[in-house]
Design a protein around this motif. Sequence first.
Motif, PDB file in Angstrom:
ATOM      1  N   THR A  31      39.379  80.574  55.850  1.00 45.55           N
ATOM      2  CA  THR A  31      39.894  80.018  54.601  1.00 45.55           C
ATOM      3  C   THR A  31      40.658  81.066  53.799  1.00 45.55           C
ATOM      4  O   THR A  31      41.670  80.756  53.160  1.00 45.55           O
ATOM      5  N   GLY A  32      40.200  82.298  53.845  1.00 49.45           N
ATOM      6  CA  GLY A  32      40.915  83.368  53.152  1.00 49.45           C
ATOM      7  C   GLY A  32      42.304  83.580  53.738  1.00 49.45           C
ATOM      8  O   GLY A  32      43.287  83.757  53.003  1.00 49.45           O
ATOM      9  N   GLY A  33      42.409  83.532  55.058  1.00 52.99           N
ATOM     10  CA  GLY A  33      43.714  83.657  55.695  1.00 52.99           C
ATOM     11  C   GLY A  33      44.637  82.508  55.342  1.00 52.99           C
ATOM     12  O   GLY A  33      45.847  82.676  55.148  1.00 52.99           O
ATOM     13  N   PHE A  34      44.065  81.308  55.244  1.00 53.15           N
ATOM     14  CA  PHE A  34      44.840  80.126  54.861  1.00 53.15           C
ATOM     15  C   PHE A  34      45.426  80.298  53.463  1.00 53.15           C
ATOM     16  O   PHE A  34      46.611  80.037  53.218  1.00 53.15           O
ATOM     17  N   VAL A  35      44.590  80.743  52.525  1.00 53.70           N
ATOM     18  CA  VAL A  35      45.051  80.927  51.152  1.00 53.70           C
ATOM     19  C   VAL A  35      46.113  82.014  51.076  1.00 53.70           C
ATOM     20  O   VAL A  35      47.160  81.842  50.427  1.00 53.70           O
ATOM     21  N   ARG A  36      45.882  83.139  51.735  1.00 49.41           N
ATOM     22  CA  ARG A  36      46.857  84.233  51.667  1.00 49.41           C
ATOM     23  C   ARG A  36      48.186  83.840  52.315  1.00 49.41           C
ATOM     24  O   ARG A  36      49.259  84.236  51.848  1.00 49.41           O
ATOM     25  N   GLU A  43      53.503  79.102  47.821  1.00 51.00           N
ATOM     26  CA  GLU A  43      53.098  77.702  47.739  1.00 51.00           C
ATOM     27  C   GLU A  43      51.866  77.578  46.854  1.00 51.00           C
ATOM     28  O   GLU A  43      50.982  78.448  46.871  1.00 51.00           O
ATOM     29  N   PRO A  44      51.768  76.512  46.078  1.00 52.98           N
ATOM     30  CA  PRO A  44      50.607  76.310  45.209  1.00 52.98           C
ATOM     31  C   PRO A  44      49.349  76.042  46.027  1.00 52.98           C
ATOM     32  O   PRO A  44      49.403  75.351  47.052  1.00 52.98           O
ATOM     33  N   PRO A  95      55.999  69.281  42.109  1.00 51.00           N
ATOM     34  CA  PRO A  95      57.000  68.479  42.841  1.00 51.00           C
ATOM     35  C   PRO A  95      57.987  69.368  43.583  1.00 51.00           C
ATOM     36  O   PRO A  95      58.379  70.437  43.105  1.00 51.00           O
ATOM     37  N   GLY A  96      58.347  68.922  44.781  1.00 55.26           N
ATOM     38  CA  GLY A  96      59.318  69.664  45.580  1.00 55.26           C
ATOM     39  C   GLY A  96      58.738  70.849  46.317  1.00 55.26           C
ATOM     40  O   GLY A  96      59.466  71.579  46.997  1.00 55.26           O
ATOM     41  N   ARG A  97      57.417  71.066  46.216  1.00 57.29           N
ATOM     42  CA  ARG A  97      56.774  72.188  46.892  1.00 57.29           C
ATOM     43  C   ARG A  97      55.640  71.650  47.767  1.00 57.29           C
ATOM     44  O   ARG A  97      54.984  70.668  47.418  1.00 57.29           O
ATOM     45  N   ALA A  98      55.419  72.285  48.901  1.00 62.41           N
ATOM     46  CA  ALA A  98      54.372  71.861  49.833  1.00 62.41           C
ATOM     47  C   ALA A  98      53.044  72.455  49.396  1.00 62.41           C
ATOM     48  O   ALA A  98      52.820  73.661  49.520  1.00 62.41           O
ATOM     49  N   ALA A  99      52.174  71.627  48.871  1.00 63.12           N
ATOM     50  CA  ALA A  99      50.882  72.108  48.386  1.00 63.12           C
ATOM     51  C   ALA A  99      49.971  72.493  49.545  1.00 63.12           C
ATOM     52  O   ALA A  99      49.992  71.865  50.608  1.00 63.12           O
ATOM     53  N   ARG A 100      49.170  73.518  49.322  1.00 64.72           N
ATOM     54  CA  ARG A 100      48.126  73.908  50.274  1.00 64.72           C
ATOM     55  C   ARG A 100      46.783  73.676  49.603  1.00 64.72           C
ATOM     56  O   ARG A 100      46.528  74.186  48.507  1.00 64.72           O
ATOM     57  N   ILE A 101      45.911  72.955  50.257  1.00 64.53           N
ATOM     58  CA  ILE A 101      44.636  72.554  49.659  1.00 64.53           C
ATOM     59  C   ILE A 101      43.503  72.783  50.656  1.00 64.53           C
ATOM     60  O   ILE A 101      43.650  72.505  51.846  1.00 64.53           O
TER      61      ILE A 101
END
Length: 319
Positions: A31-36, A43-44, A95-101
Amino acid sequence: MTDTITTRPEAETFIHPALFYRDLDEYVRETGGFVRGALAADEPVFVAVPTSRLDALRQELGADASAVDFADMTELGRNPGRILAALQGFADRHPGRAARIIGEPIWAGRSQAEILEATRHEALINTAFHERGATILCPYDTSRLPSAVIADARRTHPTLIEDSQSLSSPAYTDAEVVCADCDLPLPEPDAAEVCLEYAAGDLGEVREQADAWARRMDLDPARRGDLVIAISEAAANSVAHGGGSGTLRLWCTGSGTAIAEVRDGGRLSDPLAGRRRPALASSNGGRGLWMIHQLCDLVEVRALETGLTLRLHVSSARV
């Protein structure tokens, strides 16, 4: 780490992997790698996971944690029906940005009723985010969760992350099929303390009986108000959309949770109803079910050919 959860998604591409982890070290590494990876791509990032995992991930991220939106999933997702709106709301704010969740809706200790509704949520994510630029990574603790939960995760996620390897899930199943499989028979209470049949013109009596019963149960005044409003909304939906009538049953569990069950002849034409925040200018309704999800600690939904059942759970303390 794998390319699947670090590669920047193309516009209108939705990526929904399940991350199977066995211990905390593997959890924070993945998960840390995903966030970084998201932060490096500007990306937000929104992370909604249970408290203990939240603290561990914050510690792993260090200074990078300040650039991330965090939420305790044990609060946000106590009622799984609330989660989807929070995820969509975060994406809508960028908007217009690919969110990471990162969203972890099922953890050890969840009741079977909560797990079923969380599984329904996981399936409906695929419908709600279809053709939308976002990645939602859903961790699953394979060392503590029942095998049936892991099997369902394989059905609700098109992509799986196991041992840092990404692969397509051969068990991935259409959301409609998964939701139908979640419509298991609800267990009968030992005894319902109130059973009231109602129709148009009876909504005042529904509210009065619900309030009187909640007072007898010594429910906290604020929670009593939540319950009565939720029951009123559900009964109004029965009259407007459920064939004009319905049945209300009320009882209390041994742990002190108040339960209200509303049955009618209605159909749930939109499985996302109540799980998405209705637009203020919308003429399609859905506000009543939305309000019910916000007020209750758990909403069990059974949408069958014979009609619609909502079982509303309200505990003594607001969550």
